[in-house]
Design an enzyme around this catalytic site. Sequence first.
Site, PDB file in Angstrom:
ATOM      1  N   VAL A   9      20.057  48.439  51.909  1.00 36.21           N
ATOM      2  CA  VAL A   9      20.177  48.788  53.325  1.00 36.21           C
ATOM      3  C   VAL A   9      20.836  47.709  54.182  1.00 36.21           C
ATOM      4  O   VAL A   9      21.238  47.982  55.301  1.00 36.21           O
ATOM      5  CB  VAL A   9      18.808  49.169  53.951  1.00 36.21           C
ATOM      6  CG1 VAL A   9      18.368  50.526  53.474  1.00 36.21           C
ATOM      7  CG2 VAL A   9      17.766  48.112  53.672  1.00 36.21           C
ATOM      8  N   GLY A  11      23.636  46.364  53.424  1.00 41.94           N
ATOM      9  CA  GLY A  11      25.086  46.458  53.207  1.00 41.94           C
ATOM     10  C   GLY A  11      25.777  47.286  54.289  1.00 41.94           C
ATOM     11  O   GLY A  11      25.124  47.966  55.074  1.00 41.94           O
ATOM     12  N   ARG A  12      27.129  47.207  54.285  1.00 38.13           N
ATOM     13  CA  ARG A  12      27.906  48.001  55.244  1.00 38.13           C
ATOM     14  C   ARG A  12      27.593  49.483  55.119  1.00 38.13           C
ATOM     15  O   ARG A  12      27.390  50.186  56.102  1.00 38.13           O
ATOM     16  CB  ARG A  12      29.414  47.777  55.008  1.00 38.13           C
ATOM     17  CG  ARG A  12      29.957  46.476  55.549  1.00 38.13           C
ATOM     18  CD  ARG A  12      31.416  46.297  55.148  1.00 38.13           C
ATOM     19  NE  ARG A  12      31.515  46.048  53.729  1.00 38.13           N
ATOM     20  CZ  ARG A  12      31.527  44.829  53.173  1.00 38.13           C
ATOM     21  NH1 ARG A  12      31.477  43.774  53.951  1.00 38.13           N
ATOM     22  NH2 ARG A  12      31.612  44.682  51.869  1.00 38.13           N
ATOM     23  N   MET A  13      27.549  49.975  53.876  1.00 38.28           N
ATOM     24  CA  MET A  13      27.251  51.393  53.667  1.00 38.28           C
ATOM     25  C   MET A  13      25.772  51.688  53.896  1.00 38.28           C
ATOM     26  O   MET A  13      25.421  52.761  54.385  1.00 38.28           O
ATOM     27  CB  MET A  13      27.656  51.818  52.248  1.00 38.28           C
ATOM     28  CG  MET A  13      29.135  52.095  52.088  1.00 38.28           C
ATOM     29  SD  MET A  13      29.774  53.292  53.278  1.00 38.28           S
ATOM     30  CE  MET A  13      28.735  54.706  52.967  1.00 38.28           C
ATOM     31  N   GLY A  98      26.876  56.063  45.035  1.00 40.07           N
ATOM     32  CA  GLY A  98      28.228  55.889  45.574  1.00 40.07           C
ATOM     33  C   GLY A  98      28.859  54.575  45.143  1.00 40.07           C
ATOM     34  O   GLY A  98      30.028  54.307  45.433  1.00 40.07           O
ATOM     35  N   THR A  99      28.082  53.750  44.440  1.00 37.26           N
ATOM     36  CA  THR A  99      28.584  52.450  43.966  1.00 37.26           C
ATOM     37  C   THR A  99      29.853  52.646  43.134  1.00 37.26           C
ATOM     38  O   THR A  99      29.948  53.600  42.366  1.00 37.26           O
ATOM     39  CB  THR A  99      27.494  51.786  43.081  1.00 37.26           C
ATOM     40  OG1 THR A  99      26.321  51.658  43.865  1.00 37.26           O
ATOM     41  CG2 THR A  99      27.942  50.435  42.564  1.00 37.26           C
ATOM     42  N   PRO A 123      32.928  58.056  43.283  1.00 43.37           N
ATOM     43  CA  PRO A 123      33.458  56.841  43.882  1.00 43.37           C
ATOM     44  C   PRO A 123      33.888  57.040  45.328  1.00 43.37           C
ATOM     45  O   PRO A 123      34.145  56.061  46.032  1.00 43.37           O
ATOM     46  CB  PRO A 123      34.674  56.518  43.011  1.00 43.37           C
ATOM     47  CG  PRO A 123      35.085  57.823  42.426  1.00 43.37           C
ATOM     48  CD  PRO A 123      33.821  58.619  42.265  1.00 43.37           C
ATOM     49  N   HIS A 155      42.193  48.499  51.483  1.00 47.90           N
ATOM     50  CA  HIS A 155      40.798  48.365  51.929  1.00 47.90           C
ATOM     51  C   HIS A 155      40.617  47.029  52.647  1.00 47.90           C
ATOM     52  O   HIS A 155      41.450  46.131  52.538  1.00 47.90           O
ATOM     53  CB  HIS A 155      39.833  48.423  50.741  1.00 47.90           C
ATOM     54  CG  HIS A 155      39.584  49.824  50.252  1.00 47.90           C
ATOM     55  ND1 HIS A 155      40.377  50.439  49.319  1.00 47.90           N
ATOM     56  CD2 HIS A 155      38.621  50.728  50.571  1.00 47.90           C
ATOM     57  CE1 HIS A 155      39.926  51.659  49.081  1.00 47.90           C
ATOM     58  NE2 HIS A 155      38.863  51.862  49.831  1.00 47.90           N
ATOM     59  N   LYS A 159      36.128  43.898  50.173  1.00 50.77           N
ATOM     60  CA  LYS A 159      35.961  44.730  48.968  1.00 50.77           C
ATOM     61  C   LYS A 159      36.129  43.869  47.716  1.00 50.77           C
ATOM     62  O   LYS A 159      37.034  43.060  47.627  1.00 50.77           O
ATOM     63  CB  LYS A 159      36.974  45.887  48.978  1.00 50.77           C
ATOM     64  CG  LYS A 159      36.755  46.854  47.824  1.00 50.77           C
ATOM     65  CD  LYS A 159      37.371  48.211  48.083  1.00 50.77           C
ATOM     66  CE  LYS A 159      37.214  49.131  46.882  1.00 50.77           C
ATOM     67  NZ  LYS A 159      35.798  49.439  46.607  1.00 50.77           N
TER      68      LYS A 159
END
Length: 267
Positions: A9, A11-13, A98-99, A123, A155, A159
Amino acid sequence: MLRVAVVGVSGRMGICLIKAAVLSEQTEFTASVSRAESISVGKDAGELAGIGHADIPVVGDLEQVLDQFDVLIDFTRPEPSLEYIEICRRAGKKIVVGTTGFTDEQKAIVAEAAKDVAIVLAPNMSVGVNLSLKLLEMTAKVMGDYTDIEVIEAHHRHKVDAPSGTALRMGEVVADAIGRDLKDCAIYGREGDTGERDRKTIGFSTIRAGDIVGEHTVMFADEGERVEITHKATSRMTFANGAVRAAVWLKDKENGLFDMQDVLGLS
Ligand SMILES: NC(=O)c1ccc[n+]([C@@H]2O[C@H](COP(=O)([O-])OP(=O)(O)OC[C@H]3O[C@@H](n4cnc5c(N)ncnc54)[C@H](OP(=O)(O)O)[C@@H]3O)[C@@H](O)[C@H]2O)c1
């Protein structure tokens, strides 16, 4: 209401996933997990995501909240993802992954776990990208044999894997459509005395810069004309909303490995 937990949680995503799970009318955000050493542990997940107090403290171990969710959403890194998947497999919990950056061996481990629990692994969870994959398949069937095919992706500077999982998936879809194996025909970047382009190759170019959320173009270039299929993501919420949609879709699935094409009915 489907109970959704989010790992990674901080992380950006992770932050977008909390927002998406709270905002969806079909889900309830009920648990949040970070690495044990993460500074997020003990904080309130809603405050972390900037949406106000949610009364959901971030815990440092998924095992602590196993009884508090129906579907887990995981956008982290391959190694922790495999650990989260194994915990969910043992507990019989569905999971949306989603990793990106999994090796073939790691993908095989995910496929093995999917014999016991239902998993969506993609992905790229955006609806637009998955529609683009369908358009790529169509274009490759019509033009793929006689055009030069190049995949260009861009990106943000943070990344850590390249080419992006989405670029590789686009390459795979195109290669499959024209009966090639991407492993044999992919060229990752060019430098120096490269010689002329081999028609049968699929080229990949990677840009890493600033805060670009995610851009992909696949070019089918002939002499005299070319077709380019481009997708541009401008907000990470597009991936997060797709992941929540995948979680809701998993509700009735017992086991099996699925992707966003399945979720969107594009298979
Ligand atoms: N499928 C899609 O649509 C899509 C879209 C965007 C990104 N992605 C992928 O989603 C993943 C996360 O992206 P992101 O931009 O959110 O990355 P990020 O900001 O670096 O966040 C990753 C989070 O994973 C957690 N984590 C757990 N174990 C970790 C470890 N060993 N090393 C590093 N982080 C660890 C950390 O959160 P805690 O400290 O809270 O544990 C970390 O903040 C990447 O693989 C990315 O390529 C997929």
